[in-house]
Design an enzyme around this catalytic site. Structure first.
Site, PDB file in Angstrom:
ATOM      1  N   ALA A 150      -3.681   5.264  23.898  1.00  0.00           N
ATOM      2  CA  ALA A 150      -3.082   6.435  23.256  1.00  0.00           C
ATOM      3  C   ALA A 150      -3.909   6.940  22.084  1.00  0.00           C
ATOM      4  O   ALA A 150      -4.171   8.144  21.964  1.00  0.00           O
ATOM      5  CB  ALA A 150      -1.661   6.108  22.799  1.00  0.00           C
TER       6      ALA A 150
ATOM      7  N   HIS B 175      19.362  25.608  33.294  1.00  0.00           N
ATOM      8  CA  HIS B 175      18.303  26.457  33.844  1.00  0.00           C
ATOM      9  C   HIS B 175      18.125  27.668  32.939  1.00  0.00           C
ATOM     10  O   HIS B 175      19.116  28.229  32.476  1.00  0.00           O
ATOM     11  CB  HIS B 175      18.687  26.917  35.255  1.00  0.00           C
ATOM     12  CG  HIS B 175      17.738  27.917  35.835  1.00  0.00           C
ATOM     13  ND1 HIS B 175      16.534  27.553  36.408  1.00  0.00           N
ATOM     14  CD2 HIS B 175      17.803  29.273  35.916  1.00  0.00           C
ATOM     15  CE1 HIS B 175      15.905  28.645  36.821  1.00  0.00           C
ATOM     16  NE2 HIS B 175      16.660  29.703  36.534  1.00  0.00           N
TER      17      HIS B 175
ATOM     18  N   GLU C  40       0.802  -1.226   0.000  1.00  0.00           N
ATOM     19  CA  GLU C  40       0.000   0.000   0.000  1.00  0.00           C
ATOM     20  C   GLU C  40       0.833   1.273   0.000  1.00  0.00           C
ATOM     21  O   GLU C  40       0.941   1.957  -1.007  1.00  0.00           O
ATOM     22  CB  GLU C  40      -0.948  -0.014   1.207  1.00  0.00           C
ATOM     23  CG  GLU C  40      -2.126   0.907   1.050  1.00  0.00           C
ATOM     24  CD  GLU C  40      -3.145   0.712   2.183  1.00  0.00           C
ATOM     25  OE1 GLU C  40      -4.162   1.414   2.145  1.00  0.00           O
ATOM     26  OE2 GLU C  40      -2.917  -0.130   3.069  1.00  0.00           O
TER      27      GLU C  40
ATOM     28  N   ILE D 256      -7.404   8.497  23.286  1.00  0.00           N
ATOM     29  CA  ILE D 256      -7.234   9.745  24.028  1.00  0.00           C
ATOM     30  C   ILE D 256      -6.722  10.868  23.130  1.00  0.00           C
ATOM     31  O   ILE D 256      -7.115  12.029  23.268  1.00  0.00           O
ATOM     32  CB  ILE D 256      -6.296   9.528  25.243  1.00  0.00           C
ATOM     33  CG1 ILE D 256      -7.047   8.807  26.367  1.00  0.00           C
ATOM     34  CG2 ILE D 256      -5.707  10.829  25.742  1.00  0.00           C
ATOM     35  CD1 ILE D 256      -8.215   9.577  26.969  1.00  0.00           C
TER      36      ILE D 256
ATOM     37  N   ALA E  92     -11.594   2.885  19.134  1.00  0.00           N
ATOM     38  CA  ALA E  92     -10.141   2.767  19.322  1.00  0.00           C
ATOM     39  C   ALA E  92      -9.889   1.691  20.384  1.00  0.00           C
ATOM     40  O   ALA E  92      -9.440   1.958  21.489  1.00  0.00           O
ATOM     41  CB  ALA E  92      -9.556   4.110  19.753  1.00  0.00           C
TER      42      ALA E  92
ATOM     43  N   ALA F 200       6.172   2.556  16.931  1.00  0.00           N
ATOM     44  CA  ALA F 200       7.015   2.664  15.744  1.00  0.00           C
ATOM     45  C   ALA F 200       8.495   2.556  16.095  1.00  0.00           C
ATOM     46  O   ALA F 200       9.270   1.904  15.380  1.00  0.00           O
ATOM     47  CB  ALA F 200       6.745   3.997  15.036  1.00  0.00           C
TER      48      ALA F 200
END
Length: 465
Positions: free
Chosen positions: A183, A444, A37, A186, A268, A318
């Site tokens: 994941a 910092h 694909e 959400i 999902a 991944a």
């Protein structure tokens, strides 16, 4: 047609497959990658990258509404959904073309078509020109995975969507129900909620983001609810009634069933490995719960046949696939200094608002494994850079072995934590201890200072909180 001979054939050109092919070619192996694909696979085309492009849009949109906080003025704030999608698809296309360039640059042969493995060392590819036979002593399965669909909750692209439909939405829903709070769920809930959709998330487990540390999950839920998301844990969607003007979801929770009418449902609920049509049963490859079973070096038990990435099981990330791809290429090339990927040293990142990232063991898991732990925490509100950014909401949590000082896990929620987590990943890879991290000088003002303070806090030495 005579069979083409290679040293390595990789089936699938996602982040596992194309990386494996490139590394094999770098090591001097004659390499072929077969893809049915898209070069780049789901990640580049329909997953990691286009979702992050869309989430960046919602993040900026969210910030535009906060302009007054920063002494700025912005009127008439709005969005163009088609333009949002167009940008996302353009980035995916750019990266897809980039993968093609990298494969060409490394002299990897690309064959577009559907592959099967009729016998060890042989691959048959059905292309648009007919059937082609390829041979190689080493074959790598990198076929990835697809969205799991539950009976009765199947996507139709109209009112019930998978991640693919959610990335190219036909319209912007005013009301949305997301099934699953991992994941993917959400992130889409976060995106559509930020653009104004009244969003409900249904999760069968007792908390959202169930793979995360319980403290982070609780923090996330409170933050999402403050933004307007409705969270329904310990709930399951039993039935969907589809109509032209929306969907009615029958949600079972607390022993009763509630009917919730929304414009769109996004499903999902996990993924399924792409193992069909490859001929694995005939080869004797073991498949469990749609995933190919391998050892820690990605070997399937069939000589010369390896499996990497999502098709080889969790974690479905991944970067795990890419790392396995490199490892397998080096094993095939005869390298004897190859170390297996340690699952507990792979970071997980969720790009919602606020972001979530973690590596290693949760506090509960570490205790379950028998460790005596020391736990440190530091809140974003105690960090100057976080306040300057206008991002005071978040926390960093670190888990150590009390006896040895080994960093067992790190868990973060807040702005840019998906970038910060790599500091702890490197620490785990180098087998660092609390003493090493305490002695490290952090710049910092940065968000990374919270990582230092969390370590200090585990030993009762935090300075700024």
């Amino acid at each position: 047609m005579a069979a083409q001979g290679f040293d390595v054939i990789v089936i699938g050109a996602g982040p596992g497959g194309y990386v494996c092919a490139i590394r094999a070619a770098q090591l001097g192996l004659k390499t072929c990658v077969v893809e049915r694909e898209h070069l780049g696979g789901i990640c580049l085309n329909w997953g990691c990258i286009p979702t992050k492009a869309m989430l960046r849009t919602s993040e900026i949109f969210h910030l535009m509404h906060r302009a007054k906080e920063f002494g700025l003025k912005a009127d008439g704030i709005g969005y163009d959904l088609d333009a949002v999608v167009k940008r996302s698809r353009g980035i995916a296309k750019q990266l897809n073309q980039g993968v093609g360039h990298l494969l060409k640059k490394n002299k990897v042969t690309v064959v577009m078509g559907a592959a099967s493995v009729p016998e060890p060392g042989k691959v048959t590819v059905v292309t648009d020109k007919g059937e082609e036979t390829l041979t190689a002593p080493s074959i790598v399965l990198a076929t990835g995975a697809r969205a799991r669909e539950l009976p009765g909750l199947e996507a139709d692209g109209d009112r019930v969507w998978t991640y693919k439909h959610a990335l190219t939405p036909p319209m912007m829903p005013k009301t949305l129900l997301v099934i699953g709070s991992g994941a993917i769920g959400i992130e889409f809930a976060s995106f559509y909620s930020a653009l104004g959709a009244e969003t409900t998330v249904v999760e069968v487990m007792d908390r959202i983001l169930p793979v995360e540390d319980a403290e982070i999950s609780a923090f996330a839920r409170k933050s999402f609810e403050k933004q307007g998301l409705k969270i329904m844990p310990k709930a399951s969607v039993r039935k969907l009634d589809r109509a032209r003007d929306g969907v009615t979801a029958h949600v079972e929770t607390g022993g009763e069933t509630k009917a919730i009418k929304v414009d769109v449902v996004i499903s999902a609920v996990g993924i399924v490995g792409n193992t069909e049509g490859l001929g694995l049963e005939k080869l004797g490859v073991k498949v469990e719960k749609t995933h190919v079973v391998t050892d820690d070096h990605c070997r399937t038990g069939v000589k010369g046949l390896y499996a990497i990435g999502d098709v080889a099981g969790a974690p479905w990330l991944a970067h795990k696939a890419s790392h396995e791809g490199v490892m397998v290429a080096e094993i095939i090339a005869g390298r004897n200094d190859v170390h297996p990927v340690k699952v507990e040293s792979i970071a997980g990142c969720t790009y919602c608002q606020p972001q979530v990232a973690s590596v290693g063991y949760s506090e509960a898991k570490a205790k379950e494994l028998g460790y005596e732990v020391k736990v440190g925490r530091f809140p974003f509100i105690g960090n100057g850079k976080a306040l300057a950014l206008g991002e005071p909401e978040g926390m960093v949590k670190t888990v150590f072995d009390a006896k040895t000082g080994e960093l067992l896990g790190a868990h973060m929620i807040g702005a840019e934590v998906t970038e910060l987590i790599q500091g702890y990943v490197v620490g785990r890879q180098l087998e660092t201890t609390e003493a090493d991290l305490m002695a490290t000088v952090f710049p910092h003002p940065t968000l990374s200072e919270m990582m230092h303070e969390s370590v200090l806090d585990a030993w009762g030495r935090a300075i700024h909180y």
